[in-house]
Design an enzyme around this catalytic site. Structure first.
Site, PDB file in Angstrom:
ATOM      1  N   GLY A 190       0.804  -1.219   0.000  1.00  0.00           N
ATOM      2  CA  GLY A 190       0.000   0.000   0.000  1.00  0.00           C
ATOM      3  C   GLY A 190       0.834   1.266   0.000  1.00  0.00           C
ATOM      4  O   GLY A 190       0.318   2.367   0.195  1.00  0.00           O
ATOM      5  N   LYS A 208       5.954  19.216  -4.622  1.00  0.00           N
ATOM      6  CA  LYS A 208       6.313  19.624  -3.264  1.00  0.00           C
ATOM      7  C   LYS A 208       7.504  20.590  -3.280  1.00  0.00           C
ATOM      8  O   LYS A 208       7.539  21.549  -2.510  1.00  0.00           O
ATOM      9  CB  LYS A 208       6.605  18.392  -2.416  1.00  0.00           C
ATOM     10  CG  LYS A 208       5.332  17.567  -2.185  1.00  0.00           C
ATOM     11  CD  LYS A 208       5.657  16.160  -1.737  1.00  0.00           C
ATOM     12  CE  LYS A 208       4.392  15.348  -1.486  1.00  0.00           C
ATOM     13  NZ  LYS A 208       4.702  13.908  -1.311  1.00  0.00           N
TER      14      LYS A 208
END
Lengths: 433, 433
Positions: A190, A208
């Site tokens: 995940g 970012k």
């Protein structure tokens, strides 16, 4: 806005982060009240599917699948946007601000692309927009830049700001896993999405870095000015040779300012093993900040995850609530005041790691080193190892600091050498002296 | 207060940090103006010796050796206190606040001992008191606690918050230096004072931990509640055996909260070599913060030095100036709202590292392990090595987590064993799972 002691929140998005926000606001209600003097109430929640089962207990009447139910609710003071993506998030935030609602968002894509626009709408309407969660999840790095280092001039930021790629590279380094293998494992755990493109190609990190550079350098830094290179071409051999020479391979964002000229990029790079960023492993994030006066600092923590990201969102919400009490919303927005001047290839400097396959014949190293010398590039490390294939050798070179312009010249001349079979790879080397 | 766009500062103290403040305010004047919309002017400077040569150019008319010249100057809006020590700093700050002047201080001794008193005077007079520089120099850790993690519940802070002792321990670890030798070197390099007592005995770190615990746990934490043990008894052997077992020796402050009960202490402790704090070397500082929701974070940077400390001071000054503009000074003070409940020795848990000299005879290890078993303490690691002295052996034990109460019981029984010649040392082991 009401004068009551309750602040009403419209939550847009109820994925893992949204659920984290609901949980934090519920469980820390008393603490939040003690810090702000206000109760925070989540009043309405925008979801895609009204009937889906949720891990948090919310009355069905609070759920809506129509953004207008939140945007047009005059009692809602703040919206928390955790849907992600550009639209409808952008339009919802714009409308909310125009109606005087403050905004907290975790949306890096949106802030990297449309941050300047949204902040200016906010300023016009006396509204707050906070987005701490958009960079490096639970690490309060934007606050550090805007407030903690307000007195200093930031010269450099190096960020490990994408957990997925850092996990993959850590696995390649530690286990000797191949890229595909490590990616599959990241997906199984995940840590990577089924379509991992934006992580693997460096786009997520680039967004970012655009946000960090805008705040750190006080200049507009649109995404298109961030050079981006991903990690899909990195081989196990690259990682291992780097290790052998005392480096660690990381996907890093680099934002550097010299004499008012800046560069911002995302690329795989080698860091010395004793650099503080080198030991940032797995899905963790870290941002290394160098300031003219403060020197070296580093901020480390979880870069993603429902609860870490939710702490950043709710801490922003606390600031909005405090600002509402003081009547100073919107006052914290400092528009970029420095003119953006990007460095040219002659002004971007770094060391470089090069890996070549060459014919194993006399004089190859002499030819190679002459090319570097002719370009004015001196060498720091040279490693030659035999290859299993007969009559071939592997040469790894690490240069001293040179300009990108010099490097291009070197690469062109190296490629033209008959004895050079392939340039296997070349990476920037960062963080050394 | 004036309505002009100049904020006037009285600087109290012109040592290295004071000179750094003067330099930053001068050199970054334009940046500070861009961020605050105000000019910052250092108007008067309190010094001890009016005739001393200074590394910063200040007109002689600005200097004074009388605090009243600053305190009674009605045009001065903010005082910056970088004298250090308790008096006259405390009295000056109190008087300044009573006259409506805001305060920025770098004074950890004062804030650890009299912070609560000064903050309450400030609140009564609508004044700011900021003290970011008092803990971990250039690292904006107080802001991170108060704002960045306002939504979370901090469960643990582990701080390397004293550069002098960290330098000494790094030298003992890296070079195998003895304590005295490393201390002498630290003094030669200016990292330790000629009287190093407050650093070496852990008092300096304890003051910083009292400040961190007060802010992180929202409860009053007077200095006398911080247990303190220094590094003067640490031997090279301790450091080397720790290294051999996979640990690094650090002087750490530990502040931990479990179910509302807290412990705060400073002591030499062993950290696993892969713990983020383990690689914090030399004079650097770092604070590891664990929050219920955010998980593990770490803040790293220079813990002292004139310019790093000055950045923290001037960043606080920027906040004061912004607050003046918004008319919200004093509003940021959140008084501790949780009741302080200290843990009992049965509630303080850790692993422990023990080093013993024993007679090298049959059955010693069996006797020892029985003592641990009887106290319900299980062992994680055991290392026995021969000593050069005949018929003696060295035994190193690392326990699993046990209470301080259990440990005391074990130590008493171990000491009573005839075959145990001396308990050489015992240290807390932190940061493991």
């Amino acid at each position: 806005m009401q004068n009551s002691d309750v602040v009403r929140v419209g939550l847009m998005g109820l994925g893992t982060v949204g659920c984290g926000v609901v949980r934090l606001v519920e469980e820390h209600q008393d603490d939040l009240y003690n810090q702000t003097g206000q109760r925070i109430e989540i009043r309405k929640v925008l979801v895609q599917d009204l009937d889906k089962k949720r891990p948090v207990p919310l009355e069905k009447s609070m759920l809506t699948d129509d953004p207008r139910a939140i945007l047009e609710d005059e009692e809602i003071d703040v919206i928390v946007e955790v849907m992600g993506g550009i639209e409808p998030a952008r339009e919802c935030i714009r409308q909310a601000l125009e109606k005087g609602k403050h905004v907290v968002t975790a949306n890096k894509d949106l802030m990297a692309l449309h941050g300047a626009e949204l902040l200016s709408v906010a300023e016009r309407h006396g509204c707050d927009v906070f987005y701490e969660a958009s960079v490096a999840g639970g690490i309060p790095i934007l606050r550090a830049l805007v407030e903690g280092f307000s007195s200093d001039r930031i010269t450099q930021m190096i960020g490990i700001v994408n957990g997925t790629t850092n996990y993959i590279l850590t696995e390649m380094d530690r286990r000797g896993a191949g890229f595909e293998d490590a990616l599959t494992q990241a997906q199984a755990l995940g840590y990577a999405e089924s379509d991992p493109t934006s992580d693997v190609d460096g786009l997520d990190a680039a967004r970012k870095m655009a946000i960090l550079a805008t705040l750190g350098f006080h200049m507009e830094m649109p995404l298109e000015d961030v050079e981006v290179q991903g990690i899909a071409d990195i081989t196990t051999e690259d990682v291992q040779f780097a290790e052998q020479l005392g480096y660690r391979m990381k996907l890093v964002g680099i934002a550097r300012s010299d004499d008012g000229k800046v560069e911002v990029s995302v690329q795989p790079a080698l860091l010395p093993q004793n650099h503080p960023l080198s030991s940032v492993d797995g899905v963790y994030n870290a941002v290394y900040v160098h300031g003219e006066a403060v020197g070296e600092t580093m901020f480390y923590g979880p870069g993603a995850g429902d609860m870490p990201t939710a702490t950043a969102v709710v801490s922003d919400l606390v600031t909005v609530v405090k600002n509402m009490r003081l009547g100073i919303n919107g006052s914290g927005i400092v528009a970029p005041y420095r003119e953006k001047v990007l460095k040219t290839p002659r002004e971007i400097h770094s060391k470089t790691f090069l890996r070549l396959h060459v014919s194993d014949e006399a004089g190859v190293l002499a030819q190679l080193t002459r090319i570097f010398a002719d370009a004015g590039v001196s060498l720091e490390k040279v490693l030659q190892v035999p290859r299993s294939r007969e009559k071939e050798a592997e040469i790894i070179l690490v240069t001293h600091t040179a300009s990108r312009h010099q490097l291009r010249q070197v690469l062109a001349n190296v490629e033209a050498l008959e004895s050079v079979l392939t340039i296997q790879s070349h990476y920037r080397v960062e963080g050394g002296c």
